[in-house]
Design a protein around this motif. Structure first.
Motif, PDB file in Angstrom:
ATOM      1  N   GLU A   1       0.820  -1.136  -0.043  1.00  0.00           N
ATOM      2  CA  GLU A   1      -0.041  -0.020  -0.091  1.00  0.00           C
ATOM      3  C   GLU A   1       1.022   1.114  -0.048  1.00  0.00           C
ATOM      4  O   GLU A   1       0.641   2.255  -0.774  1.00  0.00           O
ATOM      5  CB  GLU A   1      -0.902  -0.086   1.302  1.00  0.00           C
TER       6      GLU A   1
ATOM      7  N   SER B   1     -12.790  -0.148  11.172  1.00  0.00           N
ATOM      8  CA  SER B   1     -13.262  -1.454  10.238  1.00  0.00           C
ATOM      9  C   SER B   1     -12.245  -2.377  10.805  1.00  0.00           C
ATOM     10  O   SER B   1     -11.090  -2.126  11.333  1.00  0.00           O
ATOM     11  CB  SER B   1     -13.261  -1.316   8.986  1.00  0.00           C
TER      12      SER B   1
ATOM     13  N   THR C   1     -10.574  -4.387   8.810  1.00  0.00           N
ATOM     14  CA  THR C   1      -9.862  -4.296   7.841  1.00  0.00           C
ATOM     15  C   THR C   1      -8.423  -3.544   8.366  1.00  0.00           C
ATOM     16  O   THR C   1      -7.215  -3.690   8.293  1.00  0.00           O
ATOM     17  CB  THR C   1     -10.302  -3.720   6.752  1.00  0.00           C
ATOM     18  N   LEU C   2      -8.942  -2.256   8.838  1.00  0.00           N
ATOM     19  CA  LEU C   2      -8.036  -1.275   9.427  1.00  0.00           C
ATOM     20  C   LEU C   2      -7.161  -2.026  10.613  1.00  0.00           C
ATOM     21  O   LEU C   2      -6.120  -1.549  10.619  1.00  0.00           O
ATOM     22  CB  LEU C   2      -8.796   0.252   9.763  1.00  0.00           C
TER      23      LEU C   2
ATOM     24  N   LYS D   1      -4.785  -4.267   9.385  1.00  0.00           N
ATOM     25  CA  LYS D   1      -3.689  -3.588   8.711  1.00  0.00           C
ATOM     26  C   LYS D   1      -2.545  -3.017   9.729  1.00  0.00           C
ATOM     27  O   LYS D   1      -1.250  -3.119   9.554  1.00  0.00           O
ATOM     28  CB  LYS D   1      -4.100  -2.468   7.854  1.00  0.00           C
ATOM     29  N   GLU D   2      -3.036  -2.378  10.850  1.00  0.00           N
ATOM     30  CA  GLU D   2      -2.239  -2.009  11.854  1.00  0.00           C
ATOM     31  C   GLU D   2      -1.253  -3.090  12.303  1.00  0.00           C
ATOM     32  O   GLU D   2      -0.021  -2.828  12.576  1.00  0.00           O
ATOM     33  CB  GLU D   2      -3.051  -1.347  12.800  1.00  0.00           C
TER      34      GLU D   2
ATOM     35  N   ASN E   1       1.393  -4.042  10.142  1.00  0.00           N
ATOM     36  CA  ASN E   1       2.300  -3.318   9.917  1.00  0.00           C
ATOM     37  C   ASN E   1       3.446  -3.186  11.144  1.00  0.00           C
ATOM     38  O   ASN E   1       4.465  -2.794  11.131  1.00  0.00           O
ATOM     39  CB  ASN E   1       1.830  -1.679   9.615  1.00  0.00           C
ATOM     40  N   GLN E   2       2.765  -3.438  12.420  1.00  0.00           N
ATOM     41  CA  GLN E   2       3.751  -3.702  13.649  1.00  0.00           C
ATOM     42  C   GLN E   2       4.673  -4.746  13.491  1.00  0.00           C
ATOM     43  O   GLN E   2       5.959  -4.671  13.708  1.00  0.00           O
ATOM     44  CB  GLN E   2       2.844  -3.829  14.789  1.00  0.00           C
TER      45      GLN E   2
ATOM     46  N   GLU F   1       5.681  -5.909  10.171  1.00  0.00           N
ATOM     47  CA  GLU F   1       6.602  -5.590   9.139  1.00  0.00           C
ATOM     48  C   GLU F   1       7.664  -4.537   9.523  1.00  0.00           C
ATOM     49  O   GLU F   1       8.783  -4.683   9.255  1.00  0.00           O
ATOM     50  CB  GLU F   1       5.498  -4.820   8.118  1.00  0.00           C
TER      51      GLU F   1
ATOM     52  N   GLN G   1       3.246   4.713  13.114  1.00  0.00           N
ATOM     53  CA  GLN G   1       4.276   3.759  12.806  1.00  0.00           C
ATOM     54  C   GLN G   1       4.721   4.179  11.414  1.00  0.00           C
ATOM     55  O   GLN G   1       4.129   4.568  10.589  1.00  0.00           O
ATOM     56  CB  GLN G   1       3.159   2.316  12.194  1.00  0.00           C
TER      57      GLN G   1
ATOM     58  N   GLU H   1       5.940   2.800   9.120  1.00  0.00           N
ATOM     59  CA  GLU H   1       5.469   1.986   7.813  1.00  0.00           C
ATOM     60  C   GLU H   1       4.327   2.499   7.037  1.00  0.00           C
ATOM     61  O   GLU H   1       3.935   2.266   6.120  1.00  0.00           O
ATOM     62  CB  GLU H   1       5.305   0.566   8.275  1.00  0.00           C
ATOM     63  N   THR H   2       3.331   3.510   7.906  1.00  0.00           N
ATOM     64  CA  THR H   2       2.330   3.795   7.562  1.00  0.00           C
ATOM     65  C   THR H   2       2.124   5.065   7.076  1.00  0.00           C
ATOM     66  O   THR H   2       1.097   5.700   6.888  1.00  0.00           O
ATOM     67  CB  THR H   2       1.092   3.670   8.682  1.00  0.00           C
TER      68      THR H   2
ATOM     69  N   VAL I   1      -0.774   6.413   4.333  1.00  0.00           N
ATOM     70  CA  VAL I   1      -0.869   5.275   3.428  1.00  0.00           C
ATOM     71  C   VAL I   1      -2.036   4.447   3.372  1.00  0.00           C
ATOM     72  O   VAL I   1      -2.320   3.884   2.496  1.00  0.00           O
ATOM     73  CB  VAL I   1       0.580   4.667   3.068  1.00  0.00           C
ATOM     74  N   ILE I   2      -2.215   4.357   4.493  1.00  0.00           N
ATOM     75  CA  ILE I   2      -3.487   3.280   4.797  1.00  0.00           C
ATOM     76  C   ILE I   2      -4.858   3.734   4.366  1.00  0.00           C
ATOM     77  O   ILE I   2      -5.247   4.881   4.822  1.00  0.00           O
ATOM     78  CB  ILE I   2      -3.509   2.880   6.121  1.00  0.00           C
TER      79      ILE I   2
ATOM     80  N   GLY J   1      -9.035   2.160   3.193  1.00  0.00           N
ATOM     81  CA  GLY J   1      -9.942   1.143   2.886  1.00  0.00           C
ATOM     82  C   GLY J   1     -10.640   0.499   3.935  1.00  0.00           C
ATOM     83  O   GLY J   1     -10.309   0.676   5.052  1.00  0.00           O
ATOM     84  N   GLY J   2     -11.925   0.100   3.564  1.00  0.00           N
ATOM     85  CA  GLY J   2     -12.746  -0.502   4.518  1.00  0.00           C
ATOM     86  C   GLY J   2     -12.875  -2.061   4.173  1.00  0.00           C
ATOM     87  O   GLY J   2     -12.116  -2.639   3.867  1.00  0.00           O
TER      88      GLY J   2
END
Ligand code: SF4
Ligand SMILES: [Zn+2]
Ligand SMILES: [Zn+2]
Lengths: 328, 66
Positions: free
Chosen positions: A210, A235, A237-238, A241-242, A245-246, A248, B30, B32-33, B60-61, B63-64
């Motif tokens: 992303e 959501s 999904t978010l 993702k978080e 990313n930790q 990553e 973060q 990365e974000t 950068v993040i 979306g749902g």
């Protein structure tokens, strides 16, 4: 930091690839990566008529830009959801998609859900009482239906979406935590057409971070909608993702590794016991493939909602074909 | 003049001499974000902050559920 190719000033450092690149080399590198995925997973070829679902965001507009640069015949489809969220989310994302297409002379199809069927997505969610206060489930149902419909009616052979690696890995994580075998078996970079005449579905950005797509949009000067859909806030999904990313951050490349090893495991048959071809037949009303007996869930949903709104139900066949505006 | 970081319309101060990456961590994000933009140009996060810099951090993040 220096660009690995030319020694100039780098604009992005990708720890996952141990690669830093300058603006010019980055703009050349990313489309090459996308092309590699398109070939590796046999998504489509230059002979295909490709329909790109665009939302006005960085991923879908970036993808459309890349496909055009790579020489594919790619038209866009924008679906107007009627979501306001206090800042005109849908209006803004539509305007940005139109401006993008207009500036590049690309063909954009537009379907406004309210104009075509009689209610906005948030309204639809409230009236149908689906999705526990979130419009995402009816939104997804409508987007899938309209994409298939427009692809089918327009003679498109491939339907592509801007799902990036982070999107895919978030879904993968969720499905893995639930050991949702059926979903895992179906999650793939490309899905063959389930019936003759239907478009193949592909995600050419499935291996692109992303972060790499956001960087591409900035460096390429693509004007995209920065605020996400207001219903995405909070959501799951978010949340995933978080978390990812930790992971990553500590282990660069972990997200890509998770995804690629999943695809390998699947290739080796790990999920084949869970794989079952859904039993599809044509909806009695609209003819679109469905697993539901009789009428598809799209037709049933709209019947219910149109009845509540006092609109004529039993949508005539002509209305099931969404009104599509096309420009330029 | 201190270094300024702008993220989602909010301003944060950072110390000159630290890297973008450290400054981003320090305000609780973060690395990365986000991506860092200086004068409209993307910069790598090992860039050392200097007095007077104004850096825009782009999330950068998105979306749902899809
Ligand atoms: S987050 Fe917004 S666009 Fe995405 S599915 Fe939910 S309502 Fe639709
Ligand atoms: Zn270079
Ligand atoms: Zn139907």
């Amino acid at each position: 930091m220096k660009c690995r190719k030319c020694g100039g000033a780098a604009v992005i450092n990708m720890r996952q690839h141990k690669l830093a690149l300058c603006a010019e080399d980055y703009l050349a590198w990313l489309p090459e990566q996308v092309q590699r995925s398109i070939e590796k997973y046999e998504m489509f070829s230059p002979a295909d008529k490709v329909l790109v679902a665009v939302s006005g965001g960085k991923d879908s507009l970036g993808l459309w830009d890349i496909l055009a640069r790579l020489g594919y015949q790619a038209d866009g489809l924008y679906i107007g959801l009627g979501i306001h969220g206090g800042f005109g989310y849908s209006d803004q994302s539509r305007a940005l998609s139109q401006a993008f297409a207009g500036a590049r002379g690309l063909k954009l199809h537009i379907v406004e859900v309210e104009a075509a069927y009689g209610a906005t997505i948030p309204e639809l969610a409230v009236i149908s009482n689906r999705g526990h206060g979130r419009p995402c489930s009816v939104c997804g149902l409508n987007k899938r239906y309209i994409m298939n419909r427009v692809a089918h009616d327009g003679g498109y052979t491939a339907l592509v979406t801007g799902h990036n690696l982070d999107d895919e890995v978030a879904v993968l994580m969720q499905n893995t935590l639930n050991w949702a075998g059926g979903y895992l078996a179906r999650q793939a970079p490309v899905l063959a057409a389930t019936r003759p005449g239907l478009a193949r579905k592909a995600k050419p950005l499935c291996r692109i971070y992303e972060r790499e797509m956001a960087a591409y949009a900035i460096v390429r000067g693509i004007d995209y909608i920065y605020d996400e859909c207001p219903h995405a806030v909070g959501s799951t999904t978010l949340y995933y993702k978080e978390l990812l990313n930790q992971l990553e951050e500590k282990r660069p490349g972990a997200k890509l590794q998770f995804y690629l090893s999943f695809l390998q495991a699947k290739e080796a048959g790990l999920f084949s016991a869970a794989a079952s071809e859904p039993d599809l037949h044509a909806c009695q009303r609209c003819g679109q493939p469905t697993t539901a007996p009789g009428e598809c869930s799209f037709c049933r949903l709209w019947d219910k909602v149109r009845a509540v709104k006092g609109l004529p139900t039993r949508l005539p066949a002509s209305m099931l074909q969404p009104h599509v505006e096309t420009e330029p | 003049m201190p270094v300024k970081l702008v993220y989602r319309g909010k301003e944060y101060e950072a110390n000159a001499g630290s890297t973008v990456r450290d400054a981003v961590r320090k305000i609780g994000l973060q690395p990365e974000t986000v991506l860092a933009v200086l004068d409209g140009k993307l910069i790598t996060d090992d860039t050392v902050l200097r007095e007077g810099m104004q850096i825009r951090l782009v999330a950068v993040i998105s979306g749902g559920a899809g």
